[in-house]
Every structure is written in structure tokens, then in C-alpha cells.
Design a protein around this motif. Structure first.
Motif, mmCIF file in Angstrom:
data_model
loop_
_atom_site.group_PDB
_atom_site.id
_atom_site.type_symbol
_atom_site.label_atom_id
_atom_site.label_comp_id
_atom_site.label_asym_id
_atom_site.label_seq_id
_atom_site.Cartn_x
_atom_site.Cartn_y
_atom_site.Cartn_z
ATOM 1 N N SER A 54 -27.895 36.114 88.499
ATOM 2 C CA SER A 54 -29.180 35.469 88.767
ATOM 3 C C SER A 54 -29.510 34.543 87.601
ATOM 4 O O SER A 54 -28.878 34.595 86.537
ATOM 5 N N LEU A 55 -30.508 33.711 87.796
ATOM 6 C CA LEU A 55 -30.911 32.796 86.732
ATOM 7 C C LEU A 55 -31.366 33.565 85.502
ATOM 8 O O LEU A 55 -31.010 33.239 84.371
ATOM 9 N N GLY A 56 -32.144 34.624 85.711
ATOM 10 C CA GLY A 56 -32.595 35.434 84.579
ATOM 11 C C GLY A 56 -31.434 36.068 83.834
ATOM 12 O O GLY A 56 -31.437 36.126 82.597
ATOM 13 N N THR A 57 -30.431 36.530 84.574
ATOM 14 C CA THR A 57 -29.255 37.119 83.932
ATOM 15 C C THR A 57 -28.490 36.073 83.138
ATOM 16 O O THR A 57 -27.978 36.353 82.041
ATOM 17 N N LEU A 58 -28.410 34.836 83.662
ATOM 18 C CA LEU A 58 -27.750 33.771 82.909
ATOM 19 C C LEU A 58 -28.461 33.514 81.579
ATOM 20 O O LEU A 58 -27.825 33.266 80.560
ATOM 21 N N TRP A 59 -29.803 33.552 81.580
ATOM 22 C CA TRP A 59 -30.524 33.383 80.316
ATOM 23 C C TRP A 59 -30.164 34.504 79.343
ATOM 24 O O TRP A 59 -29.953 34.269 78.162
ATOM 25 N N GLN A 60 -30.105 35.727 79.864
ATOM 26 C CA GLN A 60 -29.753 36.848 78.997
ATOM 27 C C GLN A 60 -28.320 36.708 78.478
ATOM 28 O O GLN A 60 -28.042 36.992 77.310
ATOM 29 N N LEU A 61 -27.407 36.260 79.336
ATOM 30 C CA LEU A 61 -26.033 36.035 78.895
ATOM 31 C C LEU A 61 -25.974 34.926 77.852
ATOM 32 O O LEU A 61 -25.218 35.015 76.877
ATOM 33 N N GLY A 62 -26.758 33.870 78.061
ATOM 34 C CA GLY A 62 -26.806 32.800 77.078
ATOM 35 C C GLY A 62 -27.254 33.298 75.719
ATOM 36 O O GLY A 62 -26.696 32.941 74.682
ATOM 37 N N ARG A 63 -28.273 34.146 75.743
ATOM 38 C CA ARG A 63 -28.767 34.706 74.486
ATOM 39 C C ARG A 63 -27.689 35.530 73.791
ATOM 40 O O ARG A 63 -27.473 35.422 72.589
ATOM 41 N N ALA A 64 -26.988 36.364 74.579
ATOM 42 C CA ALA A 64 -25.983 37.245 74.001
ATOM 43 C C ALA A 64 -24.731 36.499 73.553
ATOM 44 O O ALA A 64 -24.057 36.921 72.606
#
Length: 199
Positions: free
Chosen positions: A52-62
């Protein structure tokens, strides 16, 4: 969420795997950091599923990556002219992002955000390191930041520390268009610079 093209999904998965391995992270460790199961991450990496878009943001952060880094198809020079027809475009649900600068040496993202009206916020609230600033061009927008709400109309601008969880909501029945800049993570040549992730 509209499904990504199978080829885009595979390319995204390969990039996620490459970024994870470059940082020496196991699926289990990335799972712990992002809050997504290791099996789901494996499916993302093989292109069998899409985050999901939210998960992509979290992956980007990590993974120290901008959302646009996940979808850009080629590296850019240190001086980069992006023609309107060459923008990196990312569309999820009611949100469309268009990157205005794509250089692989940039330390900030500059992008247009097109939001369609609908029920509630466009995604879950996500926080990340850095800062961001946006200006509404047309329509009206509510920005939710750490439990507070800020209503913006054309010409209104908002800056905030992006560590605070934040998300967006369109006011009324018309599309909202805004332009945003935010700092992004960069670890080039062993040197760490400003750390953030796309909105």
C-alpha cells in the motif's frame, strides 16, 4: 488501490530487494522496522503482491529511499532538466504524485500532489525524519499533523516537522492541487545527509 502493472510491480520488488541487501538487512529485520510480515515483504520483492502507499512510505523510511526512487527508471545527472512529459508519476487511490525533480543526487523531493475528493483521509498518517512544506494551488485541503488539523485554500502554505504523523483530506467536491517539497534520505559515499521520505 489501483493495481500496479505487473512489470512495474516486478521492478519495484527488485529495487526493494536490492536496497534491503545493500543495507545488510534480513527480511525479518526489515519486517520488524516496517511492521509488515516477512512473508508479505517477500511477496513484494518477488512482484507477487504490491505494498500500500502507507507501507511504501514505511519502506522508504527503513531503506533510506524516497517514494520516487522506487519508481524512477534511470539515474539522472547532477544537473537534471525534467520535462513535463518525463515526470515520474505515482498514483494510488485518490492521490497522484508528479515528481518535478528526479536527479539521483538531490536531497529533497519537489512534487505536485493531485488529490481527488472522497470519504475521509487519502491514506493512513505516517511520520518520517525531515521536514516538508506545501502550497495549495487549487481546491481546499485539510492537513492532519499529530492530531491537529490545518485547512488550506489556494495560496495558503504549511511547513511542519515530518517526524509527526501526517496525512491529507480534500475539502468539498473538487480536486485539490498542491506543490510540496520535503527532505529525503541520502547515504552517498558513506556520508549521511538529511533524512526524510516523500510526504
Amino acid at each position: 488501490m489501483a493495481a500496479l502493472d505487473a512489470g512495474v510491480r516486478r521492478a519495484l520488488g527488485q529495487l526493494l530487494r536490492d536496497l534491503r541487501r545493500q543495507q545488510g538487512l534480513s527480511l525479518a529485520e526489515l519486517s520488524r522496522r516496517v511492521g509488515v510480515s516477512a512473508s508479505a515483504l517477500s511477496q513484494f520483492e518477488t512482484g507477487r503482491a504490491e505494498p500500500s502507499l502507507g507501507t511504501l512510505w514505511q519502506l522508504g523510511r527503513a531503506l533510506d529511499a524516497s517514494l520516487f526512487d522506487f519508481f524512477a527508471s534511470e539515474p539522472k545527472e547532477s544537473v537534471d532538466l525534467t520535462r513535463v512529459e518525463d515526470r515520474t508519476v505515482v498514483t494510488y487511490d485518490r492521490a497522484r504524485y508528479e515528481a518535478l525533480a528526479r536527479s539521483n543526487t538531490r536531497n529533497m523531493d519537489l512534487f505536485l500532489l493531485y488529490l481527488q475528493p472522497g470519504e475521509g483521509v487519502v491514506r493512513e498518517a505516517v511520520g518520517h525524519a525531515g521536514e516538508e512544506c506545501g502550497l495549495v494551488i487549487e481546491g481546499e485541503l485539510v492537513v492532519h499533523v499529530a492530531g491537529s488539523t490545518y485547512r488550506l485554500g489556494p495560496g495558503d502554505a504549511l511547513w511542519f516537522d515530518s517526524e509527526q504523523p501526517h496525512t491529507f483530506e480534500v475539502v468539498g467536491d473538487e480536486q485539490c492541487v498542491s506543490v510540496w517539497a520535503d527532505t529525503i534520505p541520502r547515504h552517498r559515499g558513506g556520508a549521511e545527509s538529511s533524512e526524510s521520505v516523500f510526504s
